[in-house]
Enzyme design. Structure first.
Site, PDB file in Angstrom:
ATOM      1  N   GLU A 446       1.065  -1.230   0.223  1.00 25.78           N
ATOM      2  CA  GLU A 446      -0.108  -0.198  -0.185  1.00 25.78           C
ATOM      3  C   GLU A 446       0.471   1.447   0.151  1.00 25.78           C
ATOM      4  OE1 GLU A 446      -1.946  -0.196   3.947  1.00 25.78           O
ATOM      5  OE2 GLU A 446      -2.413   2.154   3.583  1.00 25.78           O
ATOM      6  N   ASP A 519      -0.841  -1.465   6.128  1.00 27.00           N
ATOM      7  CA  ASP A 519      -0.595  -1.050   7.245  1.00 27.00           C
ATOM      8  C   ASP A 519      -1.366  -1.657   8.202  1.00 27.00           C
ATOM      9  OD1 ASP A 519       1.084   0.874   6.307  1.00 27.00           O
ATOM     10  OD2 ASP A 519      -0.209   2.538   6.135  1.00 27.00           O
ATOM     11  N   ASP A 521      -2.848  -0.850  10.175  1.00 23.28           N
ATOM     12  CA  ASP A 521      -4.252   0.692  11.124  1.00 23.28           C
ATOM     13  C   ASP A 521      -5.374   0.520  10.314  1.00 23.28           C
ATOM     14  OD1 ASP A 521      -4.013   1.494   8.467  1.00 23.28           O
ATOM     15  OD2 ASP A 521      -2.882   3.802   8.728  1.00 23.28           O
ATOM     16  N   ASP A 523      -6.797   1.869   7.719  1.00 24.85           N
ATOM     17  CA  ASP A 523      -7.082   2.039   6.181  1.00 24.85           C
ATOM     18  C   ASP A 523      -6.454   0.721   5.898  1.00 24.85           C
ATOM     19  OD1 ASP A 523      -8.581   4.587   5.773  1.00 24.85           O
ATOM     20  OD2 ASP A 523      -6.331   5.237   5.651  1.00 24.85           O
TER      21      ASP A 523
END
Ligand code: 0RA
Length: 684
Positions: A446, A519, A521, A523
Site C-alpha cells: 500500500e 498498514d 491501521d 485504512d
C-alpha cells in the site's frame, strides 16, 4: 420422540435387495475391520486431522454426527451439546440409544464395542446413511481413545445404563444404574490434554458449525450451552423447519431478493436424497454451497455439475417457451444464469466418495443424473407456477448476458487474448530476477513510500514489489469492463500474469506467493479487505490453491539500550515490556556492536513511549520502517510469519464483503457501529 414409522423410505422398492446384500457383506467386513484403539492414540492426526484447534472440535462433531445419523434415520429430533467446566463436553441425544446387548463378533456389549473398537464400515447392523465420510465418520471410539475420561450413558428398554472409561479403556462393565422412560445416548468426555495442544473450545466456531449442521438436518433441534463459567452461562437453540431453504434465506438475508418464494425441493431417487434451495438476489456474484452427507464440498463435484446443467437448461427452455429469448437470440450461458444466484445443494448417499486436493469434491458419478433430473423437473415446474418470479429471474439473466457481451467487447480492446504474453510489465512493478513461479513472491504494498522501503529492503532474486496507490476499486459493485479500466487493477492483473474473467488461468501465475502487505491501521485493513474481495470474486482459484497470503508486520518496536524486539500483538508487547523492564540495563560495550542501519533508524525514529527505561514505538504505517527493518520483521522468509488466506468459510467472507461493500447501507452501518469500539487506535 419421532415415530420410527416416519422413517424416510431409504430401503423402499428395488433397493431392498441391495441393502440385504450389503448386510451380509458387512458381517464379514466387520470382523476384518474391528481393531483396538492403540493406533488412534499413536497417530491421532490420521483420524481427526490434527491435535490442535480443529482436531479438538472434531471430537464434538464426531459425537454429534452420530446423533444426526439417528435423526436422519428418523429416530432422533433433539441433540444438546454442553461445554462444562474443566474441559468436559456433554452430548445428549434422544435417538435409539447405543445397544447394550452382547455383540456377536466381539462378545462384549455393543456399547463397549462401539466405544473401544475401530470400525471403518457403516453402523452396526444398520444400512442407513452416515452424515459424514472422509475425515468425519471415524466413530465415537476415536473420541473415547483421545479422552482422559469418558462416561457413556444409554437410555434404552426402560433402563439407564452407564459405563466409564479412561484413555479409551473401560473402567468396569456396563451397569444398569436406573430407570428411564425414553431412549437416548449421553456421552460426557474430557479431551486428553496429553494429546491435544489446544484444549480451549471456541464458542463461535462451535455455533457456526452446528448451525450449519442444523440447516442440513431439517427438523432436528440443537441446543448448544456454555456452562464453563457459571456466571456467564449462555445457550443457543437451532431448529430449521425449512432445511436448506432456511439456509438459503439466511445466506441472502442482507441482500435484496429477486423472488417472492424461495425454490425448494426434497426428493429421494435410487437411495440418493436430494435437497435443493434457490434464491436469486440483485447482486452479481454466485453463491452455490454444495454438501454431501453434510460435508461442505468446497471443491464441488457431481452434485454441483448436475445442478448447473439443469439450471442452465431449465432457464433457457423457459425463456424460449415464453418468448423472452427470440429465435435469433443466443442462449444464456452458465455464467449468465448464475449471476446473483444463491443456492444450497445437499445430497445424502450411502457411500460418498470424496476426491480432490482437500477431499472436498464429490466423486460419485451416479449422483449427477439424479440431481440433474430432480432439479430440472422441479425447477421448471416452479418457473411455470411462479410467473412473476420467473420473469424476475430471466430478466436478471438477460441483463447479465448483455453486460457480459459488452464487457467482452471492452475487454478485448484492453487485454486482447494472447496479447498478455508480449505486454510490458507495469512500470511500477519492481520485478524479481527469478522466472520460476514456485520460488517467486509478489508483495502488493500500500502506498508509494512503503513501496519504496520494500523495494530497497527486499531480496530482489525472488521478491517482486508492486505498490498500489490509493483505494482500489470497490469490486463488489464493479463489472469486469469497468474494472479493467482501472490502472491499479490492470497493473496487478498484468503483473500476476493470470489474466481475468473468462481468460483467467491460474497456471499462468508468475508468483506462487502473492503477499498483501498493508498498514496495521484502519485504512490498511480497508485496503486489505478490498484486495481480498477482488481476489475472492475474480481470482478464487488462486486462493484455493494457497497462493494468497497476508504479511504480518509488527505492531510495536520495543527497545532497551541496544536490545530491540518486535511485537506482533498487544499481548506480545505487554510481555516483552515487562520482561525488558526487569532486565539489567544494557552496557555500552554492547551498544557499539550495533549495525549502522539500526543506529540510523534509532535517530530517525526516536521512541514513542518510555516505560521503566523501555522504549515502545507503535508502528502506524509500513512507511515508518526503514528498509532493513521491513526486511527483518516482515519480509525475510527465515523469520517472518505470513498468513495464508483460505476460502474455508466462503460464507463468512462473503457476508463481510457484502456488509462492507454491498449496495445496502443499513447493514454496513450496523456492522461498523457495532464493531467500532473493538478497533483500537483508530487514526482518522
Ligand atoms: C450403534 C447402533 C445403533 C445406534 C448407535 C450405535 C448409536 C450411536 C450413538 C452415538 C451417539 N448417539 C448415538 N446413538 C446411536 C442402532 C441401534 C438400534 O438398532 O437400535
Amino acid at each position: 420422540m419421532p415415530n420410527p414409522k416416519n422413517k424416510p423410505s431409504t430401503k423402499a422398492g428395488n433397493s431392498s435387495k441391495k441393502t440385504t446384500a450389503k448386510k451380509q457383506e458387512y458381517g464379514a467386513k466387520q470382523i476384518a475391520v474391528l481393531e483396538g484403539l492403540e493406533p488412534v492414540r499413536k497417530r491421532p492426526g490420521m483420524y481427526i486431522g490434527n491435535t490442535a484447534h480443529a482436531g479438538l472440535h472434531h471430537l464434538i462433531w464426531e459425537v454429534v454426527d452420530n446423533a444426526i445419523d439417528e435423526a436422519m434415520a428418523g429416530y432422533c429430533d433433539l441433540v444438546s451439546i454442553t461445554l462444562l467446566p474443566d474441559g468436559y463436553v456433554t452430548v445428549e441425544d434422544n435417538g435409539r440409544g447405543i445397544p447394550v446387548e452382547k455383540h456377536p463378533v466381539t462378545k462384549l456389549s455393543t456399547l463397549e464395542t462401539v466405544l473401544t473398537k475401530l470400525h471403518a464400515g457403516g453402523k452396526f447392523g444398520d444400512g442407513g446413511y452416515k452424515v459424514s465420510g472422509g475425515l468425519h465418520g471415524v466413530g465415537v471410539s476415536v473420541v473415547n481413545a483421545l479422552s482422559s475420561d469418558l462416561t457413556a450413558q444409554v437410555k434404552r428398554d426402560g433402563k439407564l445404563y452407564e459405563q466409564k472409561y479412561a484413555f479409551g479403556k473401560p473402567k468396569g462393565n456396563v451397569k444398569s444404574v436406573g430407570k428411564s422412560k425414553n431412549n437416548g445416548t449421553i456421552i460426557t468426555y474430557k479431551a486428553d490434554d496429553g494429546i491435544f495442544s489446544v484444549t480451549e473450545y471456541e464458542w463461535d466456531y462451535i455455533l457456526d458449525h452446528l448451525r450449519q449442521q442444523a440447516y442440513l438436518t431439517k427438523g432436528l433441534q440443537m441446543v448448544i450451552t456454555d456452562e464453563r463459567d457459571p456466571k456467564k452461562k449462555r445457550s443457543y437453540t437451532y431448529y430449521f423447519e425449512g432445511g436448506v431453504a432456511s439456509y438459503c434465506r439466511h445466506l441472502n438475508h442482507h441482500k435484496e431478493s429477486k423472488q417472492e418464494k424461495v425454490f425448494y425441493v426434497e426428493k429421494e431417487i435410487e437411495n440418493i436424497k436430494v435437497e435443493i434451495a434457490v434464491q436469486y438476489s440483485n447482486e452479481y456474484n454466485e453463491n452455490v454451497f454444495g454438501f454431501a452427507n453434510n460435508i461442505h464440498t468446497v471443491e464441488g463435484g457431481m452434485h454441483i455439475q448436475g445442478f448447473r446443467t439443469a439450471l442452465t437448461r431449465s432457464i433457457n427452455n423457459y425463456a424460449r417457451k415464453n418468448g423472452f429469448l427470440k429465435e435469433k437470440d443466443t442462449n444464456l450461458t452458465g455464467d449468465d444464469v448464475r449471476e446473483g444466484l444463491t443456492a444450497v445443494i445437499s445430497v445424502k448417499l450411502p457411500e460418498p466418495q470424496f476426491e480432490g486436493q482437500t477431499k472436498a469434491k464429490l466423486g460419485n458419478a451416479e449422483v449427477r443424473p439424479v440431481v440433474e433430473s430432480v432439479f430440472g423437473d422441479y425447477f421448471s415446474a416452479f418457473l411455470d407456477e411462479q410467473p412473476q418470479d420467473a420473469r424476475a429471474i430471466i430478466g436478471k439473466c438477460m441483463i447479465a448476458q448483455q453486460a457480459r457481451q459488452a464487457a467482452r467487447a471492452a475487454r478485448d480492446t484492453v487485454l486482447r487474448k494472447g496479447a498478455l504474453e508480449g505486454i510490458t510489465l507495469p512500470g511500477k512493478l519492481a520485478d524479481c530476477s527469478s522466472r520460476n513461479p514456485a520460488d517467486s513472491e509478489l508483495y502488493i504494498v500500500e502506498g508509494d513510500s512503503a513501496g519504496g522501503s520494500a523495494k530497497q529492503g527486499r531480496e530482489r532474486g525472488f521478491q517482486a514489489i508492486l505498490p498500489l496507490r490509493g483505494k482500489i476499486l470497490n469490486v463488489e459493485k464493479s463489472r469486469l469492463d469497468k474494472m479493467l479500466a482501472n490502472n491499479e487493477i490492470k497493473n496487478l492483473v498484468v503483473a500476476m500474469g493470470t489474466n481475468i474473467g473468462d481468460l483467467f488461468d491460474v497456471s499462468k501465475l508468475r508468483y506462487h506467493k502473492i503477499i498483501i502487505m498493508t498498514d496495521a491501521d484502519v485504512d490498511g485493513a480497508h485496503i486489505r479487505t478490498l484486495l481480498l474481495t477482488l481476489f475472492f470474486r475474480h481470482f478464487q482459484d488462486l486462493i484455493k490453491q494457497g497462493f494468497l497470503y497476508i504479511a504480518q508486520p509488527p505492531l510495536y518496536r520495543i527497545s532497551k539500550g541496544s536490545k530491540v524486539i518486535y511485537a506482533y500483538s498487544d499481548e506480545e508487547k505487554d510481555k516483552y515490556v515487562s520482561e525488558l523492564s526487569k532486565s539489567v540495563a544494557v552496557k555500552d560495550v554492547e551498544k557499539k556492536k550495533k549495525k549502522k542501519t539500526e543506529e540510523d533508524s534509532d535517530d530517525e525514529q526516536g521512541v514513542g513511549e518510555v516505560v521503566a527505561g523501555v522504549g515502545i514505538q507503535r508502528y502506524k504505517g509500513l512507511g515508518e520502517m526503514n528498509p532493513t527493518q521491513l526486511w527483518e520483521t516482515t519480509m525475510d522468509p527465515e523469520v517472518r510469519t505470513i498468513q495464508q488466506v483460505t476460502i474455508e468459510d466462503a460464507e463468512k467472507a462473503d457476508e463481510i464483503f457484502d456488509i462492507l461493500m454491498g449496495s445496502e447501507v443499513g447493514p454496513r452501518k450496523r456492522f461498523i457501529q457495532t464493531r467500532a469500539k473493538l478497533v483500537d487506535n483508530l487514526d482518522i
